[in-house]
Design a protein around this motif. Structure first.
Motif, mmCIF file in Angstrom:
data_model
loop_
_atom_site.group_PDB
_atom_site.id
_atom_site.type_symbol
_atom_site.label_atom_id
_atom_site.label_comp_id
_atom_site.label_asym_id
_atom_site.label_seq_id
_atom_site.Cartn_x
_atom_site.Cartn_y
_atom_site.Cartn_z
ATOM 1 N N MET A 182 -23.801 -15.948 31.004
ATOM 2 C CA MET A 182 -22.601 -15.411 30.927
ATOM 3 C C MET A 182 -21.693 -15.139 32.044
ATOM 4 O O MET A 182 -22.505 -15.075 33.345
ATOM 5 C CB MET A 182 -23.028 -13.729 30.507
ATOM 6 C CG MET A 182 -21.691 -12.909 30.202
ATOM 7 S SD MET A 182 -22.267 -11.409 29.363
ATOM 8 C CE MET A 182 -21.022 -10.082 29.995
ATOM 9 N N VAL A 183 -20.504 -15.157 32.076
ATOM 10 C CA VAL A 183 -19.689 -15.414 33.314
ATOM 11 C C VAL A 183 -18.636 -13.945 33.372
ATOM 12 O O VAL A 183 -18.302 -13.705 32.298
ATOM 13 C CB VAL A 183 -19.009 -16.570 33.331
ATOM 14 C CG1 VAL A 183 -17.919 -16.477 34.748
ATOM 15 C CG2 VAL A 183 -19.741 -17.624 33.625
ATOM 16 N N GLY A 184 -18.733 -13.370 34.442
ATOM 17 C CA GLY A 184 -17.723 -11.995 34.620
ATOM 18 C C GLY A 184 -16.774 -12.497 35.527
ATOM 19 O O GLY A 184 -17.401 -12.891 36.583
ATOM 20 N N LEU A 185 -15.603 -11.896 35.430
ATOM 21 C CA LEU A 185 -14.586 -11.769 36.502
ATOM 22 C C LEU A 185 -14.231 -10.471 36.759
ATOM 23 O O LEU A 185 -13.770 -9.912 35.653
ATOM 24 C CB LEU A 185 -13.383 -12.731 36.139
ATOM 25 C CG LEU A 185 -12.233 -12.820 36.964
ATOM 26 C CD1 LEU A 185 -12.784 -13.421 38.179
ATOM 27 C CD2 LEU A 185 -11.049 -13.857 36.304
ATOM 28 N N ALA A 186 -14.405 -10.071 37.971
ATOM 29 C CA ALA A 186 -13.897 -8.692 38.300
ATOM 30 C C ALA A 186 -12.682 -8.857 39.210
ATOM 31 O O ALA A 186 -12.254 -9.551 39.827
ATOM 32 C CB ALA A 186 -15.022 -8.152 39.230
ATOM 33 N N VAL A 243 -13.737 -11.573 42.177
ATOM 34 C CA VAL A 243 -15.311 -11.595 42.089
ATOM 35 C C VAL A 243 -15.732 -12.250 40.829
ATOM 36 O O VAL A 243 -15.564 -11.760 39.745
ATOM 37 C CB VAL A 243 -15.826 -10.414 42.463
ATOM 38 C CG1 VAL A 243 -17.334 -10.302 42.294
ATOM 39 C CG2 VAL A 243 -15.590 -9.753 43.792
ATOM 40 N N VAL A 244 -16.567 -13.315 40.776
ATOM 41 C CA VAL A 244 -17.288 -13.909 39.791
ATOM 42 C C VAL A 244 -18.695 -13.677 40.023
ATOM 43 O O VAL A 244 -19.441 -14.011 40.771
ATOM 44 C CB VAL A 244 -16.792 -15.355 39.704
ATOM 45 C CG1 VAL A 244 -17.255 -16.236 38.567
ATOM 46 C CG2 VAL A 244 -15.273 -15.611 39.667
ATOM 47 N N LYS A 245 -19.229 -13.366 38.742
ATOM 48 C CA LYS A 245 -20.649 -13.093 38.547
ATOM 49 C C LYS A 245 -21.254 -14.074 37.364
ATOM 50 O O LYS A 245 -20.574 -13.978 36.432
ATOM 51 C CB LYS A 245 -21.004 -11.677 38.376
ATOM 52 C CG LYS A 245 -20.941 -10.791 39.650
ATOM 53 C CD LYS A 245 -21.176 -9.311 39.406
ATOM 54 C CE LYS A 245 -22.295 -8.724 40.202
ATOM 55 N NZ LYS A 245 -22.638 -7.492 40.161
ATOM 56 N N THR A 246 -22.386 -14.323 37.505
ATOM 57 C CA THR A 246 -23.063 -15.097 36.179
ATOM 58 C C THR A 246 -24.472 -14.574 36.215
ATOM 59 O O THR A 246 -24.974 -14.247 37.102
ATOM 60 C CB THR A 246 -23.142 -16.809 36.533
ATOM 61 O OG1 THR A 246 -23.940 -16.787 37.857
ATOM 62 C CG2 THR A 246 -21.728 -17.219 36.726
ATOM 63 N N TRP A 247 -24.672 -14.396 34.899
ATOM 64 C CA TRP A 247 -26.145 -13.813 34.634
ATOM 65 C C TRP A 247 -26.718 -14.876 33.531
ATOM 66 O O TRP A 247 -26.133 -15.373 32.541
ATOM 67 C CB TRP A 247 -26.045 -12.417 33.791
ATOM 68 C CG TRP A 247 -25.413 -11.365 34.675
ATOM 69 C CD1 TRP A 247 -26.034 -10.531 35.490
ATOM 70 C CD2 TRP A 247 -23.963 -11.138 34.733
ATOM 71 N NE1 TRP A 247 -25.053 -9.731 35.932
ATOM 72 C CE2 TRP A 247 -23.966 -9.911 35.658
ATOM 73 C CE3 TRP A 247 -22.850 -11.502 34.066
ATOM 74 C CZ2 TRP A 247 -22.936 -9.338 35.870
ATOM 75 C CZ3 TRP A 247 -21.630 -10.896 34.268
ATOM 76 C CH2 TRP A 247 -21.757 -9.886 35.476
ATOM 77 N N LEU A 248 -27.898 -14.871 33.488
ATOM 78 C CA LEU A 248 -28.946 -15.591 32.549
ATOM 79 C C LEU A 248 -29.443 -14.588 31.595
ATOM 80 O O LEU A 248 -30.019 -13.581 31.938
ATOM 81 C CB LEU A 248 -30.084 -16.273 33.342
ATOM 82 C CG LEU A 248 -30.907 -17.081 32.342
ATOM 83 C CD1 LEU A 248 -30.184 -18.375 31.499
ATOM 84 C CD2 LEU A 248 -31.966 -17.594 33.151
ATOM 85 N N MET A 249 -29.081 -14.782 30.380
ATOM 86 C CA MET A 249 -29.414 -13.960 29.244
ATOM 87 C C MET A 249 -30.252 -14.370 28.153
ATOM 88 O O MET A 249 -29.747 -15.552 27.686
ATOM 89 C CB MET A 249 -28.265 -12.968 28.631
ATOM 90 C CG MET A 249 -27.418 -12.210 29.969
ATOM 91 S SD MET A 249 -26.050 -11.843 29.326
ATOM 92 C CE MET A 249 -26.319 -10.368 28.382
ATOM 93 N N GLY A 250 -30.935 -13.449 27.457
ATOM 94 C CA GLY A 250 -31.598 -14.180 26.322
ATOM 95 C C GLY A 250 -32.124 -13.070 25.222
ATOM 96 O O GLY A 250 -31.957 -12.081 25.737
ATOM 97 N N VAL A 251 -32.371 -13.541 24.162
ATOM 98 C CA VAL A 251 -32.920 -12.399 23.120
ATOM 99 C C VAL A 251 -34.351 -12.017 23.611
ATOM 100 O O VAL A 251 -34.509 -10.689 23.640
ATOM 101 C CB VAL A 251 -33.383 -13.136 22.004
ATOM 102 C CG1 VAL A 251 -33.978 -12.558 20.913
ATOM 103 C CG2 VAL A 251 -32.108 -13.890 21.323
ATOM 104 N N CYS A 252 -35.089 -12.547 24.507
ATOM 105 C CA CYS A 252 -36.599 -11.807 24.822
ATOM 106 C C CYS A 252 -36.409 -11.612 26.508
ATOM 107 O O CYS A 252 -37.529 -11.216 26.780
ATOM 108 C CB CYS A 252 -37.580 -13.056 24.734
ATOM 109 S SG CYS A 252 -37.700 -13.242 22.877
ATOM 110 N N ILE A 253 -35.080 -11.684 27.330
ATOM 111 C CA ILE A 253 -35.410 -11.453 28.614
ATOM 112 C C ILE A 253 -34.032 -10.478 28.739
ATOM 113 O O ILE A 253 -33.082 -10.568 28.084
ATOM 114 C CB ILE A 253 -35.264 -12.507 29.363
ATOM 115 C CG1 ILE A 253 -34.035 -13.448 29.220
ATOM 116 C CG2 ILE A 253 -36.499 -13.346 29.233
ATOM 117 C CD1 ILE A 253 -33.645 -14.557 30.192
#
Length: 67
Positions: free
Chosen positions: A1-5, A9-19
């Motif tokens: 996921m990518v977020g812009l604030a 400021v740009v942040k990226t996250w690694l996401m999943g069903v089990c984490i």
């Protein structure tokens, strides 16, 4: 996921069903002065503004720091 604030400021996250979300990066964006068409007036992003809109932008600019 990518977020812009605000402030670019740009942040990226690694996401999943089990984490849980893991932040991968945080970077500071900068304004490209030439714009998305890299200064070409016939670029695919060139936009003709209404005279009133152009006058407003010329007078006040675009508040990039508020995005």
């Amino acid at each position: 996921m990518v977020g812009l604030a605000p402030g670019g400021v740009v942040k990226t996250w690694l996401m999943g069903v089990c984490i849980n979300a893991i932040e991968v990066s945080r970077v500071q964006a900068k304004v490209v002065e030439k714009g998305p068409d890299q200064g070409r007036t016939n670029g695919r992003y060139a936009l003709e503004l209404e005279p009133e809109s152009r006058a407003y932008i010329d007078k006040f600019g675009i508040p990039y720091d508020s995005w």
